[in-house]
Structures are given as structure tokens and as C-alpha cells.
Design an enzyme around this catalytic site. Structure first.
Site, short mmCIF file in Angstrom:
data_model
loop_
_atom_site.label_atom_id
_atom_site.label_comp_id
_atom_site.label_asym_id
_atom_site.label_seq_id
_atom_site.Cartn_x
_atom_site.Cartn_y
_atom_site.Cartn_z
N CYS A 142 20.33 29.51 81.78
CA CYS A 142 19.71 28.21 81.51
C CYS A 142 20.09 27.28 82.64
CB CYS A 142 20.15 27.65 80.17
SG CYS A 142 19.43 26.02 79.83
N CYS A 189 12.80 23.09 81.72
CA CYS A 189 13.44 24.40 81.80
C CYS A 189 13.75 24.68 83.26
CB CYS A 189 12.53 25.49 81.22
SG CYS A 189 13.22 27.16 81.34
N GLY A 190 15.05 24.79 83.58
CA GLY A 190 15.45 25.00 84.96
C GLY A 190 15.07 26.36 85.49
#
Length: 291
Positions: A75, A216-217
Site C-alpha cells: 500500500c 491508491c499509491g
């Protein structure tokens, strides 16, 4: 027993952060679901457990739990938050965060943002993984108007769909269908991306085990890689998300760098009813309700 937590977020992608480096906290699936519930718990996109490092080069191990209790291998937004915590506590600008999929090297920048080396993009079908052999540039997985996915592994599986209008996509309906597509044995994160310029992409995301999130990385990294592979952008671009934007670079050695902000919303304490082993069991209703 009461445990303190931090509520942090990266562009609105929010986390309950629990420090288990000294006192282990073996969260059950039920406890994870209870904590993540936005009506009866703290509420978050993911729960982040800080644990002692397994690797000698790491500062700590980061364990990530989705709201459904499943685990995630990566994440990007959570990594930035955790790196910022460690950097602030140690006075060092460079931090190494260990995850289930490897070591992530992070650097705190002068403006408070964090750059994370997310590692190399994985492009072979076995690394996503897919259930059958396909060229990941164009994978025959789709639903409704979303067809012709470009798949990228960033420590977790991603399927990127390029569209003319990202806002028009019914992601709440199509996201769960694609997450559970038969080609994705470990389920999949779903991105819909609209190229606005050679260095600017609008993206929306459905995260496996979490649903629609504001950012969302790892999905931003996958989106840039997919766009560059298809010749739609260069190898560096702004990814515009519901919660803000991230700067993503895909270097010649295959590594993908992500830069973005972090924020702490508040601190708090988990009540005993939300801790592992102490969730109340379901009690049958009485046959009659007292007047």
C-alpha cells in the site's frame, strides 16, 4: 486492555495505525472488520500494524489488513504515512519499510511529502499473477464498457482500463465484478484511467477487499506504467485521484517512485470490544421484548 492508535491518511486514503513493535497484536479477521467499520468502529480503508522488522536492513515491518480482514502485500499511501512516522521519531530523512513483498526505501522531503521507491514493476503474467498465460499489455479481462486491461504487479495485482471519461464509469458496479474475474486468482485492484496530457492522468480506483477509495499509491504506480507501456504518456506523470494527486516516475531500471503528502487526522484508543479475542459473541434475541 486498551490500545492507542493513529488515524492517518494519504490523499484521503485512510488508515488506522497500530504500533505492535513491543506488544504483539494478533488481530483476528473479525476484529479487523470491526475496527474498519465506519459506522460502529473507527473506520478506515486499511488497518496498518507496525511490527518488528524481519530483515536487518529494515526499520520495521508493515502489515496491512483490508476492511474485509484479508491481507494486502503493498500500500503506497500507507507506506508514506509509516515512513513519515519513523522519520519524525528518529530524526532521519531516509527510512526502510519492510512489507510482505519486500523492502521499500523512503525519503522524507523538505516540504513534508515522502518519496517511496515502490520497487520494480512486475510485467510477466506469472508475477501479477494471472490464471493463464497472457501478454500483460493487453489482457482479455473485462466487464461492460471496461475491456482490454493492462496488468501490472506492484506488490499486489492491478488491472488498468483506459477510458475516454473516468467519471462516467460505474465503478461501484463494475469494480467488484472485475476484482473477482476468473483470470485473477488472488483477486485484483481495478483502475480506470483517462489520459489528460502526456504527464497527467485522471484515475479512479476500486481496491480489492476495500472497494472505492479516494487514492491508491500502488494503483497510481501501476497506472503510470500501463500508460507508458501503451505509449499514452511519458515515464513520469501526475496521477489525479479523488483525494488529490501523486507524482509517479518509472525509471530505466524498472523501479517506480511515488511522491505525495501524508497527514495525521487524530489519535485515539480502541475500546475492548474492538480488540482481538474480546469481540462480543452474538446473543440470541429474547422471545419477548420487555415493555
Amino acid at each position: 486492555m486498551v490500545r492507542r492508535f493513529l488515524k492517518m491518511h494519504g490523499l484521503g486514503n485512510d488508515f488506522v495505525v497500530l504500533d505492535a513493535r513491543r506488544d504483539p497484536l494478533p488481530l483476528t479477521t473479525a476484529a479487523a472488520r470491526a475496527i474498519a467499520d465506519r459506522h460502529t468502529g473507527v473506520g478506515c480503508d486499511q488497518i496498518v500494524l507496525l511490527e518488528p522488522p524481519r530483515h536487518p536492513a529494515a526499520d520495521l515491518f508493515m502489515r496491512i489488513l483490508n476492511p474485509d480482514g484479508s491481507e494486502s502485500g503493498a500500500c503506497g499511501n500507507a507506506t508514506r504515512c509509516v515512513a513519515s512516522l519513523v522519520a519524525d521519531g528518529s530524526g532521519r530523512a531516509e527510512v526502510t519499510v519492510e512489507t510482505a513483498t519486500g523492502l521499500l526505501r523512503c525519503r522524507l522531503r523538505a516540504d513534508g511529502s515522502v518519496t517511496v521507491d515502490m520497487g520494480p514493476a512486475r510485467l510477466d503474467w506469472t508475477q501479477i499473477p494471472l490464471a493463464a498465460a497472457h501478454d500483460t499489455l493487453r489482457v482479455p479481462a473485462g466487464a461492460g464498457p471496461l475491456q482490454d486491461a493492462c496488468c501490472v504487479g506492484m506488490g499486489n495485482p492491478h488491472a488498468v482500463f483506459f477510458v475516454d471519461d473516468a467519471e462516467a464509469v460505474d465503478l461501484a458496479t463494475l469494480g467488484p465484478v472485475l476484482e473477482h474475474h476468473s483470470l485473477f486468482p488472488q483477486r485484483c485492484n481495478i483502475e480506470v484511467a483517462q489520459v489528460l496530457a502526456p504527464d497527467h492522468i485522471r484515475m479512479r480506483v476500486w481496491e480489492r477487499g476495500a472497494g472505492i477509495t479516494r487514492a491508491c499509491g500502488s494503483g497510481s504506480c501501476a497506472t503510470l506504467v500501463a500508460a507508458a507501456r501503451r505509449g499514452l504518456t511519458g515515464r513520469a506523470a501526475w496521477i489525479e485521484l479523488d483525494g488529490g494527486r501523486l507524482w509517479i516516475e518509472w525509471h530505466g531500471d524498472g523501479h517506480v517512485l511515488m511522491t505525495g503528502p501524508v497527514a495525521t487526522a487524530f489519535t485515539g484508543e480502541l475500546s475492548e470490544t474492538l480488540l482481538p479475542g474480546s469481540l462480543p459473541s452474538e446473543t440470541p434475541l429474547p422471545e419477548t421484548v420487555p415493555a
